[in-house]
Design a protein around this motif. Structure first.
Motif, PDB file in Angstrom:
ATOM      1  N   SER A 199      39.618  21.574  38.557  1.00 26.42           N
ATOM      2  CA  SER A 199      38.624  22.595  38.205  1.00 26.42           C
ATOM      3  C   SER A 199      37.184  22.139  38.391  1.00 26.42           C
ATOM      4  O   SER A 199      36.281  22.959  38.547  1.00 26.42           O
ATOM      5  N   GLU A 221      49.983  30.027  44.298  1.00 27.10           N
ATOM      6  CA  GLU A 221      48.628  30.211  43.776  1.00 27.10           C
ATOM      7  C   GLU A 221      47.628  30.387  44.931  1.00 27.10           C
ATOM      8  O   GLU A 221      46.736  31.233  44.871  1.00 27.10           O
ATOM      9  N   GLU A 269      41.917  33.228  39.705  1.00 26.38           N
ATOM     10  CA  GLU A 269      41.826  31.868  39.165  1.00 26.38           C
ATOM     11  C   GLU A 269      43.153  31.151  39.382  1.00 26.38           C
ATOM     12  O   GLU A 269      44.170  31.559  38.828  1.00 26.38           O
ATOM     13  N   LYS A 283      46.074  28.654  38.987  1.00 23.65           N
ATOM     14  CA  LYS A 283      46.645  27.914  37.859  1.00 23.65           C
ATOM     15  C   LYS A 283      46.895  26.469  38.278  1.00 23.65           C
ATOM     16  O   LYS A 283      47.423  26.204  39.357  1.00 23.65           O
ATOM     17  N   TYR A 296      48.711  24.326  32.778  1.00 26.04           N
ATOM     18  CA  TYR A 296      48.606  25.759  32.548  1.00 26.04           C
ATOM     19  C   TYR A 296      49.401  26.104  31.283  1.00 26.04           C
ATOM     20  O   TYR A 296      50.418  25.478  31.005  1.00 26.04           O
ATOM     21  N   PRO A 297      48.975  27.102  30.471  1.00 26.84           N
ATOM     22  CA  PRO A 297      47.922  28.099  30.735  1.00 26.84           C
ATOM     23  C   PRO A 297      46.517  27.676  30.328  1.00 26.84           C
ATOM     24  O   PRO A 297      45.581  28.446  30.495  1.00 26.84           O
ATOM     25  N   THR A 333      42.735  26.388  34.568  1.00 27.38           N
ATOM     26  CA  THR A 333      42.720  27.133  35.814  1.00 27.38           C
ATOM     27  C   THR A 333      41.557  26.643  36.680  1.00 27.38           C
ATOM     28  O   THR A 333      40.712  25.878  36.216  1.00 27.38           O
TER      29      THR A 333
END
Length: 424
Positions: free
Chosen positions: A46, A399, A410, A412, A416-417, A420
């Motif tokens: 991320s 994804e 977004e 994953k 996750y969750p 993201t």
């Protein structure tokens, strides 16, 4: 008989290669899914990969996550490598860059010339210690953000390498120390001891090692001070860089005790046999008992007389003070407890090397307990399996397909969750 002799001769001539293959298979056994499918873990995707992918390799190589308070060069390099791959395969970039550091640590232990690790038995057991003992938590597994702990172990072992600049690993050491220092603060706090080594043994190899690690330390110190002055580090639940009594208690729980007993046995001992309201007192009592036993005249004499053991203890003290200061949210656990835990095991192994009789048996028992509990938690009985195996984890190619259909999607990533990644 002749075949058996030939096999024995073959093993003796090639035992280093055989050891390396064995440990590579052991690494693969812990998490084959990650090797086969790849993954991004939290900020590895991320923040680091996202920036390299969107803004190019220059940004990727120079980015700093100010919340952590230092430059993580290996995460930067790995994110750039991943960004050069097709997006569908980019997670393999970070996974195998993380693996390359683990692999180099094993290669260094097995093939380098060391004053600490001389025999094949030494190399075998130190490899085991750096792979399967309780300090080697799942959190640091195949993750470029935490490759810093493997670089830190290499840094420690470089300190004890033989002074022979003709050796390949000696020639490579300055580069490794530079990358290590620019990847984490952990090797940087050891730079005074590298200065001492050069001061005592003024040779070109020690000077190069000191110069590269010293440069990295200076740069990291500049970044750290800049971040502190401007209040850019993480706050709240991720608060770091302060000392508290809770951290000291957490240190002795996670380093002194759990390094040998492992998570399950440690929790059984403390949470079932002791009243939690008296936990601080019990741990403090154990600490006093440990220090009393550790600094008996015999052990003090051993530390004083053996240079390798003396420096291992100094490394342990320096790293212990550092992690008590740098640990997150009043805790010293996970990757923060790893290096002190490994140094404690290295010191225990050194005691095993230089003692005899009953004392040797005692230290052998400590190591055996640590290895046993480590093997128990290595894969199947690990509480944090979500760092090792796929449990409802995102399928990366799916994804990417969803993102290509909608650039606002977004993606994953692990875990996750909660995590993201945006690529816009």
């Amino acid at each position: 008989m002749q075949t058996l002799f030939l096999n024995k001769k073959f093993f003796l001539e090639n035992y280093k290669i055989i050891l390396l293959i064995f440990f590579i298979l052991l690494i693969f056994y812990r998490s084959p899914y990650i090797f086969i499918n790849g993954r991004f873990v939290a900020e590895e995707g991320s923040f680091w990969f996202r920036n390299a992918y969107l803004f190019g390799p220059i940004k990727g190589l120079t980015q700093i996550f100010f919340g952590s308070g230092y430059l993580n060069l290996w995460a930067n390099i790995s994110s750039v490598v991943a960004s050069f791959l097709p997006l569908e395969f980019s997670p393999f970039g970070t996974v195998y860059m993380a693996f390359s550091v683990q692999l180099f640590l094993l290669i260094y232990i097995i093939f380098s010339e060391s004053n600490f690790l001389k025999s094949g038995y030494d190399k075998f057991f130190i490899c085991l210690i750096t792979l399967v003992t309780p300090p080697m938590v799942a959190e640091v597994w195949l993750n470029t953000l935490t490759s810093q702990v493997y670089f830190s172990m290499i840094t420690i072992l470089i300190y004890f390498q033989k002074n022979s600049f003709e050796n390949f690993f000696n020639k490579l050491s300055p580069i490794i120390l530079l990358i290590s220092g620019l990847t984490s603060l952990i090797p940087c706090v050891l730079s005074p001891l590298f200065f001492y080594k050069w001061h005592v043994q003024k040779n070109f190899s020690n000077l190069l090692n000191l110069s590269t690690l010293g440069f990295a330390t200076f740069l990291q110190l500049f970044i750290f001070i800049f971040i502190k002055i401007n209040n850019l580090e993480l706050a709240g639940s991720n608060l770091r860089y302060e000392i508290s009594f809770e951290k000291i208690i957490s240190y002795f729980y996670n380093v002194i005790v759990k390094t040998f007993l492992g998570r399950d046995l440690t929790q059984t001992t403390f949470y079932k046999f002791f009243d939690l309201s008296h936990l601080s007192f019990v741990i403090s009592l154990l600490v006093v008992l440990f220090l009393f036993l550790f600094f008996l005249r015999f052990f003090f004499k051993k530390i004083k007389d053996d240079k390798i053991l003396k420096f291992l203890i100094l490394f342990l003290i320096i790293q212990s003070l550092f992690v008590i200061y740098a640990g997150k949210d009043h805790q010293v656990q996970g990757r923060f407890a790893l290096i002190p835990g490994i140094l404690l095991l290295f010191s225990t192994y050194r005691f095993l090397q230089i003692t005899k009789g009953v004392t040797k048996i005692i230290f052998s028992s400590f190591l055996l307990i640590s290895l046993t509990t480590g093997f128990y938690e290595y894969k199947i009985n690990n509480k944090y399996k979500h760092f090792l195996e796929c449990f409802n984890c995102p399928i990366w190619k799916d994804e990417v397909r969803n993102w290509k259909m909608d650039n606002n999607y977004e993606l994953k990533i692990w875990n996750y969750p909660g995590k993201t990644m945006k690529l816009n």
